[in-house]
Design a protein around this motif. Structure first.
Motif, PDB file in Angstrom:
ATOM      1  N   SER A  18       0.837  -1.202   0.000  1.00  0.00           N
ATOM      2  CA  SER A  18       0.000   0.000   0.000  1.00  0.00           C
ATOM      3  C   SER A  18       0.868   1.245   0.000  1.00  0.00           C
ATOM      4  O   SER A  18       1.311   1.692   1.052  1.00  0.00           O
ATOM      5  CB  SER A  18      -0.907  -0.008   1.234  1.00  0.00           C
ATOM      6  N   ALA A  19       1.141   1.796  -1.160  1.00  0.00           N
ATOM      7  CA  ALA A  19       1.894   3.045  -1.250  1.00  0.00           C
ATOM      8  C   ALA A  19       1.050   4.158  -0.637  1.00  0.00           C
ATOM      9  O   ALA A  19      -0.107   4.348  -0.997  1.00  0.00           O
ATOM     10  CB  ALA A  19       2.218   3.354  -2.708  1.00  0.00           C
ATOM     11  N   GLN A  20       1.670   4.876   0.299  1.00  0.00           N
ATOM     12  CA  GLN A  20       0.917   5.891   1.035  1.00  0.00           C
ATOM     13  C   GLN A  20       1.126   7.272   0.423  1.00  0.00           C
ATOM     14  O   GLN A  20       2.111   7.529  -0.273  1.00  0.00           O
ATOM     15  CB  GLN A  20       1.347   5.896   2.501  1.00  0.00           C
ATOM     16  N   LYS A  21       0.214   8.180   0.728  1.00  0.00           N
ATOM     17  CA  LYS A  21       0.272   9.555   0.280  1.00  0.00           C
ATOM     18  C   LYS A  21       0.453  10.452   1.496  1.00  0.00           C
ATOM     19  O   LYS A  21       0.081  10.073   2.620  1.00  0.00           O
ATOM     20  CB  LYS A  21      -1.019   9.928  -0.451  1.00  0.00           C
ATOM     21  N   ASP A  24      -2.311  10.782   3.949  1.00  0.00           N
ATOM     22  CA  ASP A  24      -2.663   9.670   4.829  1.00  0.00           C
ATOM     23  C   ASP A  24      -2.168   9.888   6.257  1.00  0.00           C
ATOM     24  O   ASP A  24      -2.499   9.117   7.163  1.00  0.00           O
ATOM     25  CB  ASP A  24      -2.077   8.366   4.300  1.00  0.00           C
ATOM     26  N   TYR A  25      -1.346  10.928   6.468  1.00  0.00           N
ATOM     27  CA  TYR A  25      -0.732  11.162   7.773  1.00  0.00           C
ATOM     28  C   TYR A  25      -1.027  12.570   8.274  1.00  0.00           C
ATOM     29  O   TYR A  25      -1.509  13.436   7.524  1.00  0.00           O
ATOM     30  CB  TYR A  25       0.786  10.958   7.687  1.00  0.00           C
ATOM     31  N   LEU A  26      -0.734  12.787   9.546  1.00  0.00           N
ATOM     32  CA  LEU A  26      -0.897  14.100  10.166  1.00  0.00           C
ATOM     33  C   LEU A  26       0.472  14.582  10.644  1.00  0.00           C
ATOM     34  O   LEU A  26       0.802  14.452  11.833  1.00  0.00           O
ATOM     35  CB  LEU A  26      -1.878  14.012  11.338  1.00  0.00           C
ATOM     36  N   PRO A  27       1.288  15.135   9.756  1.00  0.00           N
ATOM     37  CA  PRO A  27       2.672  15.478  10.094  1.00  0.00           C
ATOM     38  C   PRO A  27       2.819  16.598  11.106  1.00  0.00           C
ATOM     39  O   PRO A  27       3.879  16.735  11.717  1.00  0.00           O
ATOM     40  CB  PRO A  27       3.273  15.879   8.739  1.00  0.00           C
ATOM     41  N   GLU A  28       1.791  17.399  11.316  1.00  0.00           N
ATOM     42  CA  GLU A  28       1.897  18.524  12.250  1.00  0.00           C
ATOM     43  C   GLU A  28       1.300  18.215  13.620  1.00  0.00           C
ATOM     44  O   GLU A  28       1.383  19.040  14.538  1.00  0.00           O
ATOM     45  CB  GLU A  28       1.204  19.764  11.652  1.00  0.00           C
ATOM     46  N   LYS A  29       0.696  17.039  13.769  1.00  0.00           N
ATOM     47  CA  LYS A  29       0.073  16.713  15.056  1.00  0.00           C
ATOM     48  C   LYS A  29       1.148  16.467  16.115  1.00  0.00           C
ATOM     49  O   LYS A  29       2.032  15.633  15.924  1.00  0.00           O
ATOM     50  CB  LYS A  29      -0.802  15.468  14.910  1.00  0.00           C
ATOM     51  N   PRO A  30       1.085  17.166  17.252  1.00  0.00           N
ATOM     52  CA  PRO A  30       2.077  16.958  18.311  1.00  0.00           C
ATOM     53  C   PRO A  30       1.983  15.537  18.870  1.00  0.00           C
ATOM     54  O   PRO A  30       0.883  14.986  19.032  1.00  0.00           O
ATOM     55  CB  PRO A  30       1.686  17.994  19.373  1.00  0.00           C
ATOM     56  N   GLY A  31       3.130  14.970  19.148  1.00  0.00           N
ATOM     57  CA  GLY A  31       3.176  13.634  19.721  1.00  0.00           C
ATOM     58  C   GLY A  31       3.825  13.646  21.089  1.00  0.00           C
ATOM     59  O   GLY A  31       4.168  14.700  21.625  1.00  0.00           O
ATOM     60  N   LYS A  32       4.003  12.472  21.644  1.00  0.00           N
ATOM     61  CA  LYS A  32       4.625  12.386  22.965  1.00  0.00           C
ATOM     62  C   LYS A  32       5.733  11.337  22.942  1.00  0.00           C
ATOM     63  O   LYS A  32       5.779  10.442  22.106  1.00  0.00           O
ATOM     64  CB  LYS A  32       3.583  12.033  24.027  1.00  0.00           C
ATOM     65  N   GLU A 313      12.432  10.844  -3.297  1.00  0.00           N
ATOM     66  CA  GLU A 313      11.824   9.655  -3.890  1.00  0.00           C
ATOM     67  C   GLU A 313      11.174   8.798  -2.810  1.00  0.00           C
ATOM     68  O   GLU A 313      10.064   8.271  -2.999  1.00  0.00           O
ATOM     69  CB  GLU A 313      12.865   8.848  -4.652  1.00  0.00           C
ATOM     70  N   TYR A 314      11.852   8.657  -1.682  1.00  0.00           N
ATOM     71  CA  TYR A 314      11.285   7.884  -0.576  1.00  0.00           C
ATOM     72  C   TYR A 314       9.972   8.519  -0.109  1.00  0.00           C
ATOM     73  O   TYR A 314       8.978   7.825   0.113  1.00  0.00           O
ATOM     74  CB  TYR A 314      12.281   7.804   0.584  1.00  0.00           C
ATOM     75  N   PHE A 315       9.990   9.842   0.036  1.00  0.00           N
ATOM     76  CA  PHE A 315       8.775  10.546   0.469  1.00  0.00           C
ATOM     77  C   PHE A 315       7.651  10.352  -0.541  1.00  0.00           C
ATOM     78  O   PHE A 315       6.492  10.102  -0.168  1.00  0.00           O
ATOM     79  CB  PHE A 315       9.065  12.029   0.655  1.00  0.00           C
ATOM     80  N   ASN A 316       7.964  10.440  -1.820  1.00  0.00           N
ATOM     81  CA  ASN A 316       6.954  10.266  -2.860  1.00  0.00           C
ATOM     82  C   ASN A 316       6.344   8.867  -2.818  1.00  0.00           C
ATOM     83  O   ASN A 316       5.145   8.688  -3.079  1.00  0.00           O
ATOM     84  CB  ASN A 316       7.558  10.515  -4.241  1.00  0.00           C
ATOM     85  N   ASN A 317       7.175   7.866  -2.504  1.00  0.00           N
ATOM     86  CA  ASN A 317       6.704   6.477  -2.490  1.00  0.00           C
ATOM     87  C   ASN A 317       5.948   6.112  -1.221  1.00  0.00           C
ATOM     88  O   ASN A 317       5.112   5.202  -1.234  1.00  0.00           O
ATOM     89  CB  ASN A 317       7.885   5.521  -2.650  1.00  0.00           C
ATOM     90  N   ASN A 318       6.241   6.811  -0.118  1.00  0.00           N
ATOM     91  CA  ASN A 318       5.701   6.400   1.173  1.00  0.00           C
ATOM     92  C   ASN A 318       4.784   7.410   1.829  1.00  0.00           C
ATOM     93  O   ASN A 318       4.061   7.065   2.767  1.00  0.00           O
ATOM     94  CB  ASN A 318       6.852   6.069   2.138  1.00  0.00           C
ATOM     95  N   GLY A 319       4.880   8.643   1.419  1.00  0.00           N
ATOM     96  CA  GLY A 319       4.014   9.654   1.999  1.00  0.00           C
ATOM     97  C   GLY A 319       4.544  10.258   3.282  1.00  0.00           C
ATOM     98  O   GLY A 319       3.903  11.123   3.877  1.00  0.00           O
TER      99      GLY A 319
END
Length: 344
Positions: A18-21, A24-32, A313-319
């Motif tokens: 499943s190639a991701q876009k 599909d993610y929340l890159p700005e959401k704060p984590g812990k 390229e990695y980012f493009n393939n995985n999101g």
């Protein structure tokens, strides 16, 4: 290196399934940040080691921005106990060893997060079996097949051979106490060894003669079966055919014709013109034995080397970015050397 292969296979399988876009993610959401210690032994030295590893994990938490303020993921750091009776029998293995793993549990845009084999990065502490290629080990004593009177002799002989390993090509010293090695030109990734530069060399060269003596010692213990006798005779023949001037040379992996003793002193690889890795062993005198076995004295890291185009390229393939590369880019190697020298 086996961990790296497993990591890359995980990424490859995930991409195929499943190639991701980016959406599909929340890159700005704060984590812990969270830490889990899986060292379960209750012996005193391991209880001390658990505290040391907890402090090490917290050091990375406080000193690496991606770990201090996770964004787009929860960061789970985990240490694992590594127990091996044969490993501890080798006098070259003084410090207790473990792995520190960082899991980037990415937030999915549709809820939840990636917790099963997420992107991760790991490093090893006090482990003499990392930072270099793995070698095909000879067998230790087998209570079902071997002569019980030879148990100690077989294990001692096997320890000596299994303590010899090939070493990647040395690239450069990044800073005192940090050496960089590569598997091949443009190889991915490289490997970093972090050590105390004021201590004796951590790896020592092994000569052809030294290695030949170890093999003769080991194979001479197995003479019950005809195949064992034939192997010993073949070994003796192969060693006898090595030119005297080569015996005291640095030993290298590979040989064009030998069946048992597949080493030489001329850098010849398995395919003749292919360069072989030099063989070395861990120096037992590297360790400061006045310090407890729980002290951090040696560390190894794998060192991803993606360029900007490969990262894109990695980012493009995985999101999502290749977090291992981003993490290593934030390491302050001088401060990491300081962790080893801290107890002095």
């Amino acid at each position: 290196m086996n961990k790296l292969i497993a990591l890359l296979l995980t990424f490859a399988i995930y991409q195929c399934v499943s190639a991701q876009k980016p959406s599909d993610y929340l890159p700005e959401k704060p984590g812990k940040w969270s830490y889990l210690n899986n060292i379960t032994s209750t012996e005193a030295e391991y209880l001390a080691y658990k505290k040391t590893m907890a402090s090490l994990a917290e050091w990375f938490h406080q000193n690496v921005p991606m770990l201090t303020n996770p964004k787009g993921y929860d960061l789970l750091a985990t240490t694992y106990g590594q127990f091996d009776k044969y490993y501890k029998m080798d006098k070259s293995n003084y410090g207790l060893r473990t792995e520190l793993n960082f899991d980037f549990q990415l937030f999915f845009s549709n809820g939840g997060k990636w917790t099963i084999e997420p992107p991760h990065y790991s490093l090893d502490i006090n482990n003499t079996e990392t930072g270099h290629p793995t070698n095909k080990n000879v067998a230790y004593f087998d209570e079902l097949k071997d002569n019980p009177t030879l148990e100690k002799a077989i294990n001692v002989a096997a320890l000596k051979i299994n303590g010899v390993f090939p070493v990647f090509e040395f690239v450069k010293q990044i800073t005192p106490g940090v050496d960089l090695y590569r598997e091949a030109e443009n190889a991915y990734p490289h490997h970093v060894v972090v050590y105390d530069p004021d201590r004796p060399l951590y790896w020592l060269p092994v000569t052809v003669k030294e290695l030949a003596d170890l093999y003769l010692e080991y194979y001479s213990l197995y003479q019950k079966l005809e195949i064992d006798q034939l192997l010993l005779q073949e070994l003796k023949t192969e060693i006898a055919n090595i030119p005297p001037e080569e015996m005291n040379s640095q030993a290298y992996m590979g040989h064009e014709s030998n069946l048992v003793f597949r080493f030489n002193g001329k850098e010849d690889g398995l395919i003749g013109t292919e360069k072989g890795y030099p063989l070395k062993k861990f120096n037992p005198d590297y360790w400061d034995r006045t310090r407890p076995t729980s002290a951090i004295q040696f560390m190894t890291f794998w060192y991803p080397q993606m360029n900007e185009a490969q990262m894109q390229e990695y980012f493009n393939n995985n999101g999502h970015p290749f977090y291992a590369q981003l993490l290593v880019n934030q390491f302050d190697w001088n401060k990491i050397v300081g962790l080893i020298k801290k107890g002095k």
